[in-house]
Design an enzyme around this catalytic site. Structure first.
Site, mmCIF file in Angstrom:
data_model
loop_
_atom_site.group_PDB
_atom_site.id
_atom_site.type_symbol
_atom_site.label_atom_id
_atom_site.label_comp_id
_atom_site.label_asym_id
_atom_site.label_seq_id
_atom_site.Cartn_x
_atom_site.Cartn_y
_atom_site.Cartn_z
ATOM 1 N N SER A 209 25.977 -15.997 -12.672
ATOM 2 C CA SER A 209 24.957 -16.481 -13.609
ATOM 3 C C SER A 209 24.445 -15.376 -14.519
ATOM 4 O O SER A 209 23.858 -15.636 -15.562
ATOM 5 C CB SER A 209 23.772 -17.063 -12.837
ATOM 6 O OG SER A 209 23.125 -16.053 -12.078
ATOM 7 N N VAL B 157 0.843 -1.207 0.000
ATOM 8 C CA VAL B 157 0.000 0.000 0.000
ATOM 9 C C VAL B 157 0.873 1.250 0.000
ATOM 10 O O VAL B 157 0.644 2.199 -0.771
ATOM 11 C CB VAL B 157 -0.951 0.007 1.214
ATOM 12 C CG1 VAL B 157 -1.627 1.364 1.350
ATOM 13 C CG2 VAL B 157 -1.998 -1.089 1.074
ATOM 14 N N ARG C 257 8.647 -6.973 -4.302
ATOM 15 C CA ARG C 257 9.338 -6.756 -5.577
ATOM 16 C C ARG C 257 8.791 -5.490 -6.223
ATOM 17 O O ARG C 257 7.582 -5.353 -6.407
ATOM 18 C CB ARG C 257 9.151 -7.954 -6.493
ATOM 19 C CG ARG C 257 10.035 -7.900 -7.749
ATOM 20 C CD ARG C 257 10.015 -9.242 -8.441
ATOM 21 N NE ARG C 257 10.657 -10.260 -7.616
ATOM 22 C CZ ARG C 257 10.477 -11.578 -7.791
ATOM 23 N NH1 ARG C 257 9.686 -12.016 -8.755
ATOM 24 N NH2 ARG C 257 11.102 -12.436 -7.012
ATOM 25 N N VAL D 229 4.674 -13.937 0.895
ATOM 26 C CA VAL D 229 5.279 -14.513 2.093
ATOM 27 C C VAL D 229 5.558 -15.980 1.791
ATOM 28 O O VAL D 229 4.694 -16.692 1.280
ATOM 29 C CB VAL D 229 4.346 -14.380 3.315
ATOM 30 C CG1 VAL D 229 4.936 -15.101 4.530
ATOM 31 C CG2 VAL D 229 4.112 -12.910 3.640
ATOM 32 N N GLU E 233 12.702 -8.634 2.613
ATOM 33 C CA GLU E 233 13.630 -8.391 1.506
ATOM 34 C C GLU E 233 12.894 -7.642 0.406
ATOM 35 O O GLU E 233 11.831 -8.076 -0.046
ATOM 36 C CB GLU E 233 14.190 -9.690 0.950
ATOM 37 C CG GLU E 233 15.218 -9.451 -0.173
ATOM 38 C CD GLU E 233 15.715 -10.737 -0.809
ATOM 39 O OE1 GLU E 233 16.879 -11.085 -0.590
ATOM 40 O OE2 GLU E 233 14.920 -11.380 -1.535
ATOM 41 N N ALA F 79 15.268 -13.002 -14.620
ATOM 42 C CA ALA F 79 15.310 -13.655 -13.305
ATOM 43 C C ALA F 79 14.223 -14.716 -13.161
ATOM 44 O O ALA F 79 14.435 -15.746 -12.514
ATOM 45 C CB ALA F 79 15.173 -12.607 -12.199
#
Length: 209
Positions: A119, A26, A82, A51, A144, A156
């Site tokens: 990578s 939010v 993200r 989560v 994170e 990714a």
């Protein structure tokens, strides 16, 4: 597989993380709206969050040999946010906005854009300590935050699927192709940055219709 009995009630344990993710989504969407309300380019394109499930946490602990007494330090992405951006420059603008906020504390920064993984993985990570107000008081949880361009996220997402298939031990040909694709995605981001003012103007014209 590691036994799950080191947490008495997993639903109760994960509840503050779920609350943190919803609150942060939010707040970040509101940042985007603030820029739009004053007709400025919003460095945030969109935001997602999740989560980890109990099973995913236990799997990560098993793969990385994390002992139950160390899992809160070893698994820092139980809660994940993200943030997608149009341009690489936006990533650093968003990071600066987050670093200046007072409603959580940034405890770790990992810049995998300037220092990408072997990578080819590129992303900007912040690990934050976020205070969640519960009925019983304040619970500080670790979240994170990953900040990426759309091109980085596309790469990714594919790499994540391949990593799951090969358990991180890629055949040499696959690893080489991943690295080549990563460079191509980063080149695309560079080209988009070079014409970002034109792109922003086109976006403004489109949104005004």
């Amino acid at each position: 597989m590691i036994k799950d009995d080191f947490i008495e009630d997993w639903d109760l344990f994960l509840a503050p993380y779920e609350q943190a993710v919803e609150e942060l989504k939010v707040k970040l969407k509101n940042i985007r709206k603030e820029f739009q309300d004053i007709d400025q380019h919003a460095p945030i394109e969109f935001v997602t969050g999740r989560v980890k499930t109990k099973e995913s946490i236990l799997e990560k602990m098993d793969v990385r040999k994390i002992a139950p007494e160390d899992f809160l330090v070893g698994v820092q992405d139980i809660a994940g946010i993200r943030i997608m951006c149009q341009f690489v420059e936006d990533i650093y603008e968003v990071a600066e906005l987050l670093l200046n906020r007072k409603d959580f504390k940034v405890i770790l920064i990992r810049d995998y854009i300037k220092n990408h993984k072997p990578s080819g993985y590129r992303s900007y990570h912040l690990v934050i300590e976020y205070p969640v107000e519960r009925a019983s008081g304040i619970t500080n949880v670790i979240v994170e935050v990953q900040i990426r361009t759309l091109a980085m996220n596309f790469w990714a997402t594919i790499e994540h699927s391949l990593n799951y298939k090969y358990d991180g031990k890629y055949p040499e040909e696959i690893l080489l192709r991943l690295q080549t694709a990563s460079e191509a995605a980063f080149l695309l981001d560079g080209e988009m940055s070079a014409i970002r003012e034109e792109i922003r103007e086109a976006t403004r014209l489109f949104d005004s219709k």
